[in-house]
Design an enzyme around this catalytic site. Sequence first.
Site, mmCIF file in Angstrom:
data_model
loop_
_atom_site.group_PDB
_atom_site.id
_atom_site.type_symbol
_atom_site.label_atom_id
_atom_site.label_comp_id
_atom_site.label_asym_id
_atom_site.label_seq_id
_atom_site.Cartn_x
_atom_site.Cartn_y
_atom_site.Cartn_z
ATOM 1 N N ASP A 1 0.786 -1.254 0.000
ATOM 2 C CA ASP A 1 0.000 0.000 0.000
ATOM 3 C C ASP A 1 0.808 1.290 0.000
ATOM 4 O OD1 ASP A 1 -2.282 -1.518 -0.017
ATOM 5 O OD2 ASP A 1 -2.836 -1.127 2.062
ATOM 6 N N LYS B 1 -5.149 -5.794 -3.979
ATOM 7 C CA LYS B 1 -5.832 -6.288 -2.785
ATOM 8 C C LYS B 1 -7.115 -5.501 -2.560
ATOM 9 C CE LYS B 1 -3.880 -4.840 1.309
ATOM 10 N NZ LYS B 1 -4.548 -3.576 1.709
ATOM 11 N N CYS C 1 -2.803 -2.608 7.414
ATOM 12 C CA CYS C 1 -2.690 -3.550 6.294
ATOM 13 C C CYS C 1 -1.409 -4.381 6.328
ATOM 14 C CB CYS C 1 -2.803 -2.801 4.976
ATOM 15 S SG CYS C 1 -4.469 -2.148 4.685
#
Length: 246
Positions: free
Chosen positions: A47, A156, A189
């Site tokens: 991310d 994702k 995450c």
Amino acid sequence: MNRDTWTLERDHVDLRRPGVEPRVVTLDAAPQRLTLDLARTAVVVVDLQNDFCHPDGWLASIGVDVSGATAPVEPLRATLPPLRAAGAQVVWLNWGNRPDRANLPPGVRHVYDPDGSSTGIGDELANGSRVLTEGSWSAALVDGLVPEPQDVAVAKFRMSGFFDTELDSVLRRMRVDTLLFAGVNTDQCVLATLSDAACLGYDVVLVEDLCATTSPRFCTDATLYNVRQVFGFTTTSAQLRAALTA
């Protein structure tokens, strides 16, 4: 090199996978020093994308301080080349939803938007990009990070990069069993993906300075404690690079 392949001939199939020369390193880590095989290791970068890190991205637009979110960029730029050269794989794991959000339950659609009154996943930002939508500026890597041709990208759709994605299949086709974790947010995450990796049987190592978070410091402290206590190990990029040049 494709590590999960057969050798095919007209009248014969060799089911043995290609051999991979071990690339063994020993490095300082916590709670113990580690020896690992970089030829069976992947770096999973979670991310590090505009919506989580850029001042024009989603989190900044709803008032989150993202000033520290790009801290991993420079150490990553210094660490990934020698890791690749030593045989490690690199996987870029970015949140990139379907434009129609058809696979997202309400509990995911309303992350950071608990009452539906703010900007949520799939909504449009001031710059016209749609939040965390695959192929958009929002889902793109932050400036300074450029994948190499041999790297792999996986989209994702949840906090964990393993749920409802091909990540596990990709890693197993790479013949990987050890994962080094980088990215944001450390306590969200990154941790969710790391804990699922540990449950799936991967060896997991969180690289502290290759991760960052917009959460308070105590969230990072708790994450590091729990990784060392129940999931795996932690190290730093400096310790990794020192092991590579030893």
